[in-house]
Design an enzyme around this catalytic site. Structure first.
Site, PDB file in Angstrom:
ATOM      1  N   SER A   1       4.229  -8.337  -8.423  1.00 25.39           N
ATOM      2  CA  SER A   1       3.056  -7.523  -8.773  1.00 25.39           C
ATOM      3  C   SER A   1       3.426  -6.476  -9.808  1.00 25.39           C
ATOM      4  CB  SER A   1       2.517  -6.769  -7.556  1.00 25.39           C
ATOM      5  OG  SER A   1       2.414  -7.600  -6.461  1.00 25.39           O
TER       6      SER A   1
ATOM      7  N   HIS B   1      -1.261 -12.374  -8.988  1.00 29.51           N
ATOM      8  CA  HIS B   1      -0.039 -13.179  -9.023  1.00 29.51           C
ATOM      9  C   HIS B   1      -0.340 -14.423  -9.870  1.00 29.51           C
ATOM     10  CE1 HIS B   1       1.429 -11.365  -4.931  1.00 29.51           C
ATOM     11  NE2 HIS B   1       1.314 -10.475  -5.891  1.00 29.51           N
TER      12      HIS B   1
ATOM     13  N   GLU C   1       2.482  -0.972   5.904  1.00 31.92           N
ATOM     14  CA  GLU C   1       3.084  -0.348   7.078  1.00 31.92           C
ATOM     15  C   GLU C   1       2.180   0.760   7.635  1.00 31.92           C
ATOM     16  OE1 GLU C   1       4.651  -0.564   3.999  1.00 31.92           O
ATOM     17  OE2 GLU C   1       5.451  -2.470   4.688  1.00 31.92           O
TER      18      GLU C   1
HETATM   19  I1  8IG Z   1       2.512  -3.338  -4.411  1.00 33.01           I
HETATM   20  O1  8IG Z   1       3.466   0.081   0.383  1.00 33.01           O
HETATM   21  C1  8IG Z   1       3.111  -2.929  -2.553  1.00 33.01           C
HETATM   22  N1  8IG Z   1       3.618  -3.874  -1.797  1.00 33.01           N
HETATM   23  N2  8IG Z   1       5.134  -3.558   2.573  1.00 33.01           N
HETATM   24  N3  8IG Z   1       4.289  -1.711   1.469  1.00 33.01           N
HETATM   25  C2  8IG Z   1       4.608  -3.030   1.483  1.00 33.01           C
HETATM   26  N4  8IG Z   1       4.412  -3.830   0.457  1.00 33.01           N
HETATM   27  C3  8IG Z   1       3.893  -3.286  -0.641  1.00 33.01           C
HETATM   28  C4  8IG Z   1       3.543  -1.948  -0.735  1.00 33.01           C
HETATM   29  C5  8IG Z   1       3.757  -1.110   0.390  1.00 33.01           C
HETATM   30  N5  8IG Z   1       3.048  -1.746  -1.953  1.00 33.01           N
END
Ligand code: 8IG
Length: 269
Positions: A36, A68, A190
């Site tokens: 990303s 993606h 999270e």
């Molecule tokens: I872009 O804050 C992205 N991918 N686990 N946590 C997790 N994956 C992510 C995050 C994030 N930001």
């Protein structure tokens, strides 16, 4: 539905053969996985000579996420290196199994690559890392409770993220920070408590990719380089809740700068 009932290395060999046949390039040198925020980086790396539709190759699936890219490109650098750009990462949260997650990496190894560059977008635990900050991965913590390796395959992961390649990146940009990347399963972000847990066990970055791919790469003998784009502060670090739109936006805003950084690094590999 799963192609992976057979030997995953055989399937990777078949995909590599298809890539060689469709591109006319017998062997690639460097594999680059675009996460990303990193989608436009390949344009600056060199001349794209071939664009393949990933899902037409053995073992590859269509990507699940907007933002993606589902293509595999062969790029020729000014230095004459062949870069296999994998825009079609399969994530663990897609439920297609770990073999699917690391199929691109194994295909790259079978296609001749000796170096793997992993990029991702992630959450940052360090408040100094404003959205759009690139951070080198110095090590990882695999919180997926899974491994791409099966059977008694006791691979050493000391220095998994090549100190040699990190030194090259520091030559390109001495201001680059390094951090430990924790791979969660996702697809949810999270909770603030999980982010505090990650911090206490030594993580600086939280994301949903990279660690499993790095393990498979080491097993396949590749030298691994990893770089994250902090697209958001991890949950609870910032007072503002996360949104996927913001994540995409931060990636787009940082695009030109990190593309140049990545192209400069790949140009020296
Ligand atoms: I872009 O804050 C992205 N991918 N686990 N946590 C997790 N994956 C992510 C995050 C994030 N930001």
């Amino acid at each position: 539905m799963n192609d992976f009932n057979e030997d995953p290395f055989h399937l990777a060999g078949q995909a590599a053969a298809a890539i060689a046949e469709q591109t006319g390039v017998a062997a690639h040198d460097i594999a680059l996985v675009l996460g990303s925020g990193w989608g436009e980086a390949s344009e600056l790396i060199g001349e794209t000579t071939h664009t393949l539709d990933a899902p037409t190759l053995p073992g590859f699936h269509s990507p699940a996420v907007v933002g993606h890219v589902g293509t595999i490109r062969s790029v020729l650098t000014p230095a004459g290196k062949r870069v296999l750009v994998l825009g079609a990462r399969t994530h663990f949260y897609e439920g297609k199994g770990v073999r699917s997650v690391v199929h691109g990496v194994r295909t790259a190894a079978a296609a001749g690559c000796t170096t793997l560059v992993l990029t991702n977008g992630c959450g940052g635990l360090n408040e100094a890392w404003t959205p759009g900050t690139p951070v080198l991965i110095s090590d990882h913590i695999n919180l997926t409770a899974a491994s791409p390796l099966e059977g008694p395959t006791f691979v050493d992961l000391t220095d998994l993220y090549s100190p040699r390649l990190r030194a090259i990146a520091h030559e390109v940009d001495p201001a680059l920070d390094e951090g430990v990347y924790a791979q969660f399963t996702g697809p949810h972000y999270e909770t603030p408590a999980e982010v505090q847990y990650a911090k206490r066990i030594g993580a600086d970055l939280v994301g949903m990719s990279t660690a499993l791919e790095a393990i498979a790469a080491r097993h396949a003998g590749l030298e691994v380089f990893g770089i994250s784009l902090v697209t958001n502060l991890a949950a609870g670090i910032s007072p503002v809740p996360l949104s996927h739109a913001e994540v995409i936006e931060a990636g787009q805003a940082a695009g030109p700068r990190i593309s140049k950084l990545l192209a400069d690094i790949v140009g020296r590999l």
